[in-house]
Design a protein around this motif. Structure first.
Motif, PDB file in Angstrom:
ATOM      1  N   ASN A 106       0.819  -1.208   0.000  1.00 53.53           N
ATOM      2  CA  ASN A 106       0.000   0.000   0.000  1.00 53.53           C
ATOM      3  C   ASN A 106       0.854   1.260   0.000  1.00 53.53           C
ATOM      4  O   ASN A 106       0.564   2.223  -0.722  1.00 53.53           O
ATOM      5  N   GLY A 109       2.646   1.701  -3.293  1.00 50.96           N
ATOM      6  CA  GLY A 109       1.646   2.098  -4.285  1.00 50.96           C
ATOM      7  C   GLY A 109       1.200   3.534  -4.112  1.00 50.96           C
ATOM      8  O   GLY A 109       0.988   4.258  -5.082  1.00 50.96           O
ATOM      9  N   GLU A 110       1.061   3.956  -2.876  1.00 46.31           N
ATOM     10  CA  GLU A 110       0.596   5.304  -2.588  1.00 46.31           C
ATOM     11  C   GLU A 110       1.663   6.365  -2.868  1.00 46.31           C
ATOM     12  O   GLU A 110       1.371   7.418  -3.421  1.00 46.31           O
ATOM     13  N   GLY A 112       4.543   5.846  -4.586  1.00 41.66           N
ATOM     14  CA  GLY A 112       5.243   5.664  -5.853  1.00 41.66           C
ATOM     15  C   GLY A 112       6.736   5.761  -5.699  1.00 41.66           C
ATOM     16  O   GLY A 112       7.320   5.237  -4.759  1.00 41.66           O
TER      17      GLY A 112
END
Length: 191
Positions: A106, A109-110, A112
């Motif tokens: 997470n 992904g958040e 980057g």
């Protein structure tokens, strides 16, 4: 209050908030309030939000690796059972009402590519988990690439469980796929 106790409070509060809301949605004021630590002290312990995120991920890495090893060690005797126990651990974790997905996946992904440190910590965690699976695979005398395949199953289950909101089902499917992979490895070994 000792600095260690305050740091532990901050880490626990930040971990909970990041897990529940995501890293970007949580400000230092929210962490201060949840940890009941003055903002000045919070910044003395963790000079930046990035430093705090890294500390949370480092702590989560230690906690997860210990929890999985303890779970597997307490529930499985044979190397094959130990591999499948990893997926049983996922089933229990995904069924927890606090489950929101893998904090490493997470967070990467958040955020980057905005933080090399966060990416490095997440990669190190995932590689350590892959190495753990590789040890279990080697104990079974299965081909080394099976560890990578099992890791893909585990990570895929984490992402699927978080997105679809039916964690136990994702874990059950991943475990069934792991059983199939193990059977194929056993068959290759016999042939």
């Amino acid at each position: 209050m000792a600095a260690e106790t305050e740091a532990a409070q901050v880490l626990a509060a930040a971990d909970r908030l990041f897990n529940d809301r995501g890293v970007q949605a949580v400000g230092m004021d929210s962490i201060r309030d949840a940890a009941n630590v003055p903002l000045k002290r919070l910044y003395r312990l963790f000079p930046s939000k990035s430093a705090l995120v890294c500390a949370v991920l480092e702590q989560r890495d230690r906690d997860v690796r210990t929890a999985i090893a303890d779970y597997v060690g307490a529930r499985a005797e044979t190397p094959r059972e130990r591999i499948l126990a990893v997926f049983d651990y996922l089933l229990e974790w995904f069924a927890d009402p606090a489950f929101r997905g893998c904090l490493f996946i997470n967070t990467v992904g958040e955020l980057g590519g905005t933080s090399d440190d966060i990416g490095r910590i997440a990669r190190r965690h995932k590689l350590a988990m892959r190495d753990y699976l590789a040890e279990l695979v080697a104990e079974c005398s299965f081909p080394a690439e099976l560890a990578d395949q099992l890791m893909i199953l585990a990570n895929g289950a984490m992402a699927t469980a978080a997105v679809q909101g039916d964690g136990p089902r994702a874990a059950q499917h991943a475990r069934a796929a792991a059983v199939t992979l193990l059977a194929a490895a056993e068959y290759r070994e016999i042939s």
